[in-house]
Motif scaffolding. Structure first.
Motif, PDB file in Angstrom:
ATOM      1  N   THR A  19      30.460  25.538 -16.767  1.00 15.29           N
ATOM      2  CA  THR A  19      29.750  26.797 -16.996  1.00 15.29           C
ATOM      3  C   THR A  19      28.235  26.578 -16.995  1.00 15.29           C
ATOM      4  O   THR A  19      27.483  27.348 -16.399  1.00 15.29           O
ATOM      5  N   LEU A  41      36.380  33.148 -12.748  1.00 19.45           N
ATOM      6  CA  LEU A  41      36.540  32.325 -13.939  1.00 19.45           C
ATOM      7  C   LEU A  41      38.032  32.110 -14.190  1.00 19.45           C
ATOM      8  O   LEU A  41      38.775  33.064 -14.425  1.00 19.45           O
ATOM      9  N   GLU A  43      39.198  29.905 -16.558  1.00 19.11           N
ATOM     10  CA  GLU A  43      39.457  29.514 -17.942  1.00 19.11           C
ATOM     11  C   GLU A  43      38.315  30.024 -18.808  1.00 19.11           C
ATOM     12  O   GLU A  43      37.230  30.322 -18.310  1.00 19.11           O
ATOM     13  N   GLU A  44      38.570  30.127 -20.097  1.00 21.82           N
ATOM     14  CA  GLU A  44      37.555  30.592 -21.028  1.00 21.82           C
ATOM     15  C   GLU A  44      37.162  29.453 -21.948  1.00 21.82           C
ATOM     16  O   GLU A  44      37.972  28.951 -22.710  1.00 21.82           O
ATOM     17  N   GLU A  48      29.356  30.796 -22.713  1.00 25.82           N
ATOM     18  CA  GLU A  48      29.499  32.025 -21.945  1.00 25.82           C
ATOM     19  C   GLU A  48      28.316  32.186 -20.983  1.00 25.82           C
ATOM     20  O   GLU A  48      27.232  31.649 -21.203  1.00 25.82           O
ATOM     21  N   THR A  63      38.029  37.485 -13.750  1.00 25.26           N
ATOM     22  CA  THR A  63      38.804  36.460 -14.438  1.00 25.26           C
ATOM     23  C   THR A  63      40.164  36.296 -13.773  1.00 25.26           C
ATOM     24  O   THR A  63      40.841  37.286 -13.468  1.00 25.26           O
ATOM     25  N   ASN A  92      40.266  25.983 -13.499  1.00 27.75           N
ATOM     26  CA  ASN A  92      40.967  25.488 -14.684  1.00 27.75           C
ATOM     27  C   ASN A  92      41.438  24.054 -14.449  1.00 27.75           C
ATOM     28  O   ASN A  92      42.191  23.792 -13.506  1.00 27.75           O
TER      29      ASN A  92
END
Length: 319
Positions: A19, A41, A43-44, A48, A63, A92
């Motif tokens: 990120t 995106l 994965e989280e 941010e 996402t 991911n």
């Protein structure tokens, strides 16, 4: 003909720095000069994105919640929805890369693939999730080891060996917590004497030998080698007077074992036992051999071949 859509692919495990790198890239006006960019995106993480700091406003974030959403139709729909000209993907680390490469829309083309690795957790991931680590190392153009402890030469060598076992061409960078960047310049000499009249390749060095030979054929051409390997004689691709020699090599785990053969020329291959173990001595030539290689490849002109016992460890590994 449809215009190719460049894809910038950032891989690595959670909290590896993907990120941060993507954020800084999108803040750079030299990269982000107004084109419409689709940011996927997968994965989280804790960090941010800050769209207000992007160099241009035309960044559209979507996402991908599960691996099953990686379909050509869905990805095409997202691109069309925002009418984007570029794609950036924060992938991911727990998903196989084939899920993305095999499901990209046909007009998408990966322009660059970067791998990010947290040096603090690298050994743990490499020991316990080696298959996933190899999956990300094998096709990246740059592997970045961030949060790297300055002066830790032992960790640097481990990182070098882990990457070079599967990817000889990518760049490797080490970034300290203070942001100082250095690049891998480790030269690991072959574990055998390439200047010897007959180069003796130890059983434990076969995987290195095969990979280094394939990467640097010009250095190996014309030299004579001796090593233990299996003879492969029962194959439809074999031409008269030729057979294959090789060993099973494990890159990362039991699911990634494959026989890596090279072509060999001898007067009587039919006398050899298929998959029997032999001590082989021969001069290495480089020739066209479409049965095995795309273009030219190594062909061992066998000078002597004798039955032998298998190595104590039959499976060859890189380290």
């Amino acid at each position: 003909m449809a215009k190719n859509i460049p894809v910038y692919l950032f891989t690595g495990f959670l909290e590896a720095g993907k990120t941060k790198f993507a954020q800084e890239t999108l803040q750079d006006p030299n990269f982000n000069n107004g084109e419409r960019i689709l940011l996927l995106l997968c994965e989280e993480g804790e960090e941010e994105y800050e769209p207000d700091t992007f160099a241009a406003p035309n960044i559209y974030i979507e996402t991908i919640g599960s691996e099953s959403e990686l379909t050509p139709a869905h990805l095409s729909q997202l691109l069309k929805k925002h009418r984007c000209e570029y794609v950036m993907v924060e992938y991911n680390g727990m998903w196989g890369l084939d899920s993305f490469y095999n499901n990209m829309p046909p007009e998408w083309a990966v322009a660059q693939e970067f791998l990010f690795i947290d040096s603090r957790t690298f050994e743990s991931y490499n020991n316990n999730m080696r298959q996933l680590m190899v999956d990300k190392m094998k096709s990246c153009e740059l592997a970045v080891f961030n949060r790297f402890p300055a002066g830790n030469e032992e960790l640097k060598m481990l990182a070098h060996l882990a990457v070079r076992a599967v990817n000889r061409r990518c760049d490797i960078a080490f970034e300290t917590p203070e942001g100082k960047i250095s690049y891998d310049d480790i030269e690991v000499p072959p574990p055998y004497d390439l200047d010897a009249p007959v180069v003796e390749v130890g059983d434990e060095d076969y995987a290195f030998f095969y990979q280094d030979m394939m990467d640097r054929l010009d250095l190996y051409e014309g030299k004579t080698f001796r090593f233990r390997a299996k003879a492969i004689t029962k194959t439809r691709q074999r031409r008269k007077g030729y057979f294959f020699v090789g060993r099973d090599v494990m890159t990362c785990c039991a699911n990634d074992i494959q026989l890596v053969p090279m072509a060999a020329e001898w007067r009587a291959p039919e006398e050899l036992k298929n998959l029997g173990w032999y001590l082989v001595t021969g001069r290495l030539d480089v020739r066209a051999m479409p049965e095995l290689y795309d273009g030219e490849g190594p062909v061992l002109h066998v000078q002597s071949i004798e039955p032998c016992e298998p190595p104590e460890q039959e499976l060859a590994t890189y380290y």
